[in-house]
Design a protein around this motif. Structure first.
Motif, PDB file in Angstrom:
ATOM      1  N   GLY A   2     -33.297 -48.174  85.784  1.00  0.00           N
ATOM      2  CA  GLY A   2     -34.727 -48.450  85.745  1.00  0.00           C
ATOM      3  C   GLY A   2     -35.050 -49.827  86.318  1.00  0.00           C
ATOM      4  O   GLY A   2     -34.187 -50.686  86.443  1.00  0.00           O
ATOM      5  N   ALA A   3     -36.313 -50.017  86.664  1.00  0.00           N
ATOM      6  CA  ALA A   3     -36.774 -51.306  87.193  1.00  0.00           C
ATOM      7  C   ALA A   3     -36.883 -52.324  86.066  1.00  0.00           C
ATOM      8  O   ALA A   3     -37.126 -51.970  84.909  1.00  0.00           O
ATOM      9  N   ILE A   4     -36.724 -53.603  86.409  1.00  0.00           N
ATOM     10  CA  ILE A   4     -36.851 -54.645  85.390  1.00  0.00           C
ATOM     11  C   ILE A   4     -38.336 -54.851  85.072  1.00  0.00           C
ATOM     12  O   ILE A   4     -39.216 -54.609  85.902  1.00  0.00           O
ATOM     13  N   ILE A   5     -38.623 -55.315  83.877  1.00  0.00           N
ATOM     14  CA  ILE A   5     -39.998 -55.432  83.396  1.00  0.00           C
ATOM     15  C   ILE A   5     -40.822 -56.366  84.278  1.00  0.00           C
ATOM     16  O   ILE A   5     -41.979 -56.070  84.601  1.00  0.00           O
ATOM     17  N   ASP A   6     -40.256 -57.494  84.694  1.00  0.00           N
ATOM     18  CA  ASP A   6     -41.003 -58.440  85.533  1.00  0.00           C
ATOM     19  C   ASP A   6     -41.459 -57.799  86.841  1.00  0.00           C
ATOM     20  O   ASP A   6     -42.580 -58.020  87.292  1.00  0.00           O
ATOM     21  N   LEU A   7     -40.608 -56.991  87.460  1.00  0.00           N
ATOM     22  CA  LEU A   7     -40.980 -56.319  88.707  1.00  0.00           C
ATOM     23  C   LEU A   7     -42.133 -55.352  88.463  1.00  0.00           C
ATOM     24  O   LEU A   7     -43.098 -55.304  89.229  1.00  0.00           O
ATOM     25  N   VAL A   8     -42.063 -54.597  87.410  1.00  0.00           N
ATOM     26  CA  VAL A   8     -43.130 -53.642  87.089  1.00  0.00           C
ATOM     27  C   VAL A   8     -44.445 -54.387  86.859  1.00  0.00           C
ATOM     28  O   VAL A   8     -45.489 -54.012  87.386  1.00  0.00           O
ATOM     29  N   ASN A   9     -44.412 -55.451  86.087  1.00  0.00           N
ATOM     30  CA  ASN A   9     -45.640 -56.195  85.785  1.00  0.00           C
ATOM     31  C   ASN A   9     -46.230 -56.868  87.034  1.00  0.00           C
ATOM     32  O   ASN A   9     -47.446 -56.962  87.166  1.00  0.00           O
ATOM     33  N   ARG A  10     -45.401 -57.340  87.957  1.00  0.00           N
ATOM     34  CA  ARG A  10     -45.899 -57.973  89.182  1.00  0.00           C
ATOM     35  C   ARG A  10     -46.618 -56.984  90.098  1.00  0.00           C
ATOM     36  O   ARG A  10     -47.539 -57.343  90.810  1.00  0.00           O
TER      37      ARG A  10
END
Length: 176
Positions: A2-10
């Protein structure tokens, strides 16, 4: 993975829509069971096929081979395999667009529930039954102890892509 949380939020849009599922769901399942008794053991194999109006399809195969160690003690290994497809509206991530007036246009149905994605679960374990009292009686009592280890894979999920679970039960049964 899965993608990291920071990438998703950006890369996330400013709108935060809530989950929206269809209000109706028709479910259909058919099951088959094969039991075969041998002199001191029993084989039980079950198969279940499932489909619903959200286009989820699933297959579950479950088997136990119960061995009578004595007149009062029975043990068994247990194996289970479950595989399913995703609901037709499930997406790893949902996108939105704006119309000419600047309003957000969202997909009608959306969910973050990984249980509605495709998944694969394998289960292995075993159990034992201890019979209480005479096995020839009209009413038979017993204590059952079982445990299973389950490993699930969610190949199209954002954060949790694998899950391991341990499941155990202790029960009292009566046969009459």
């Amino acid at each position: 993975k899965g993608a990291i949380i920071d990438l998703v939020n950006r890369t996330r849009l400013p709108v935060r829509p809530t989950e929206q599922l269809p209000t109706e769901r028709n479910r259909y399942a058919v099951g088959l069971r094969f039991n075969k008794r041998f002199s001191t053991s029993t084989l039980r194999v079950e198969q279940r096929f499932y489909i619903d109006s959200w286009a989820t399809k699933a297959s579950t195969t479950d088997s136990r081979y119960m061995v009578d160690l004595s007149r009062h003690i029975r043990v068994w290994p247990h194996a289970r395999l479950h595989i399913q497809t995703a609901a037709n509206f499930y997406r790893l991530a949902y996108s939105a667009v704006t119309d000419s007036s600047g309003r957000w246009i969202l997909p009608t149905y959306r969910t973050g529930d990984r249980e509605l994605s495709s998944l694969f679960t394998v289960t292995a374990g075993g159990g034992t039954r201890i019979g209480l009292g005479p096995p020839e009686g009209d009413i038979k009592y017993g204590i059952v102890v079982s445990g299973d280890l389950m490993y699930s894979i969610f190949p199209n999920s954002l954060y949790v892509t694998r899950r391991t679970a341990l499941y155990g039960t202790v029960g009292f049964d009566v046969e009459f």
